[in-house]
Design an enzyme around this catalytic site. Structure first.
Site, mmCIF file in Angstrom:
data_model
loop_
_atom_site.group_PDB
_atom_site.id
_atom_site.type_symbol
_atom_site.label_atom_id
_atom_site.label_comp_id
_atom_site.label_asym_id
_atom_site.label_seq_id
_atom_site.Cartn_x
_atom_site.Cartn_y
_atom_site.Cartn_z
ATOM 1 N N ASN A 136 1.129 -1.269 0.169
ATOM 2 C CA ASN A 136 -0.469 -0.110 0.609
ATOM 3 C C ASN A 136 0.602 1.224 0.004
ATOM 4 O O ASN A 136 1.755 1.143 0.761
ATOM 5 C CB ASN A 136 -0.673 0.371 0.876
ATOM 6 C CG ASN A 136 -1.890 1.594 1.574
ATOM 7 O OD1 ASN A 136 -2.183 1.680 0.742
ATOM 8 N ND2 ASN A 136 -2.337 2.527 2.998
ATOM 9 N N HIS A 164 0.908 5.132 1.296
ATOM 10 C CA HIS A 164 0.255 6.315 1.533
ATOM 11 C C HIS A 164 0.993 7.430 1.833
ATOM 12 O O HIS A 164 2.018 7.410 2.177
ATOM 13 C CB HIS A 164 0.215 5.496 3.180
ATOM 14 C CG HIS A 164 -0.561 5.983 4.156
ATOM 15 N ND1 HIS A 164 -1.932 6.173 4.100
ATOM 16 C CD2 HIS A 164 0.220 6.967 5.560
ATOM 17 C CE1 HIS A 164 -2.333 7.247 5.203
ATOM 18 N NE2 HIS A 164 -0.662 6.991 6.301
ATOM 19 N N SER A 186 4.838 6.824 2.181
ATOM 20 C CA SER A 186 5.711 5.653 2.481
ATOM 21 C C SER A 186 5.079 4.485 1.531
ATOM 22 O O SER A 186 3.645 4.355 1.411
ATOM 23 C CB SER A 186 4.809 4.894 3.655
ATOM 24 O OG SER A 186 5.536 6.012 4.709
ATOM 25 N N ASP A 206 -2.460 0.911 8.516
ATOM 26 C CA ASP A 206 -1.559 1.127 7.086
ATOM 27 C C ASP A 206 -0.176 1.355 8.592
ATOM 28 O O ASP A 206 0.612 1.949 8.822
ATOM 29 C CB ASP A 206 -1.717 3.150 7.123
ATOM 30 C CG ASP A 206 -2.458 3.727 6.273
ATOM 31 O OD1 ASP A 206 -2.642 2.698 5.581
ATOM 32 O OD2 ASP A 206 -3.731 4.292 7.021
HETATM 33 C C1 GAR Z 1 -2.250 9.406 -3.219
HETATM 34 O O1 GAR Z 1 -1.602 10.382 -2.204
HETATM 35 C C2 GAR Z 1 -2.189 8.019 -2.127
HETATM 36 O O2 GAR Z 1 -0.845 7.711 -1.308
HETATM 37 C C3 GAR Z 1 -3.174 7.882 -1.142
HETATM 38 O O3 GAR Z 1 -4.028 8.445 -1.906
HETATM 39 C C4 GAR Z 1 -4.131 9.308 -3.589
HETATM 40 C C5 GAR Z 1 -4.128 8.794 -4.542
HETATM 41 O O4 GAR Z 1 -3.790 8.999 -6.459
HETATM 42 N N1 GAR Z 1 -4.220 7.185 -0.877
HETATM 43 C C6 GAR Z 1 -4.598 6.813 0.910
HETATM 44 O O5 GAR Z 1 -4.267 8.477 1.059
HETATM 45 C C7 GAR Z 1 -4.662 5.167 1.346
HETATM 46 N N2 GAR Z 1 -4.356 5.422 2.439
HETATM 47 P P1 GAR Z 1 -4.017 9.228 -7.063
HETATM 48 O O6 GAR Z 1 -5.408 8.098 -7.364
HETATM 49 O O7 GAR Z 1 -3.496 9.541 -8.479
HETATM 50 O O8 GAR Z 1 -3.372 7.498 -7.177
#
Ligand code: GAR
Length: 210
Positions: free
Chosen positions: A107, A109, A136, A145
């Site tokens: 994952n 995060h 991370s 997480d």
């Molecule tokens: C990213 O910033 C990722 O780190 C976050 O969602 C976004 C997705 O962007 N993930 C989380 O917050 C998970 N808890 P994307 O759809 O453009 O890849």
């Protein structure tokens, strides 16, 4: 060639980064499936246009969480992935759904875990007055997480930064980080063992830094 299943909830820029790295020969893997818990996730449209198999099942209002998780993960398993990559997947999977994939699910995060698991990480960094922020990639366990952290990317928090500024500046680092972390696991160089991570046969005492 290692098979990836990529799980997303929306935009999918991290999914695009994986696709671009594969196309450029920087990541030796194939995307066997893009799966989403949002039927309207923009990433689904781009996957279909790229002839990548997709599966979508909206989790909103699905009622029985465990039943939804079971059906969703059965569809993911049917693609026979070697590695599942949660790339902006905003649903917490329960322990039963995660258990068969321990060590084979990553994952990304947007925080320097163990700081700020959960939501609103950019706001929380600013509220705490942190000088540094980052992202991370960790192995997924039943704890939100909370699995072992494989790799991190760091950046400074600048005076006047808003949550949107942090998110925008972090995103390109996330893309590089995710590709590097997926490559490390897909190639067999790094793997989870119990609560630890082994890379090149050595225990990782601190996350790899981008
Ligand atoms: C990213 O910033 C990722 O780190 C976050 O969602 C976004 C997705 O962007 N993930 C989380 O917050 C998970 N808890 P994307 O759809 O453009 O890849």
């Amino acid at each position: 060639m290692p098979r990836l299943a990529v799980l997303v909830s929306g935009r999918g820029s991290n999914f695009d980064a994986l696709r671009a790295a594969i196309a450029a020969g920087r990541l030796h893997a194939e995307i066997a499936l893009l799966a989403s818990n949002r039927a309207d996730a923009p990433a689904l449209v781009r996957a279909r246009a790229a002839d990548i198999a997709t599966f979508a099942s909206d989790s909103r209002g699905s009622g029985d969480r465990a039943a939804w998780d079971r059906a969703f993960m059965a569809a993911v398993a049917a693609a026979q992935p070697d590695l599942i990559v949660l790339a902006g997947f905003m649903r917490r999977l329960d322990a039963t759904a995660v258990a068969p994939w321990l060590g084979r699910m990553l994952n990304i995060h947007p925080s320097l875990l163990p700081k700020y698991p959960g939501l609103d990480t950019h706001q929380r960094v600013l509220a705490a007055g942190d000088a540094e922020h980052g992202a991370s990639v960790h192995f997924v366990t039943a704890e939100l997480d909370g699995g072992p952290v494989l790799a991190q990317a760091r950046m400074p928090v600048l005076p006047g930064d808003t949550p949107a500024d942090l998110a925008a500046r972090l995103l390109p680092l996330e893309h590089q980080l995710l590709v590097a972390a997926v490559a490390a696991v897909a190639s067999g160089r790094c793997r989870m063992q119990g609560t630890a991570i082994l890379c090149g046969g050595q225990i990782l005492h601190a996350p790899l830094q981008l």
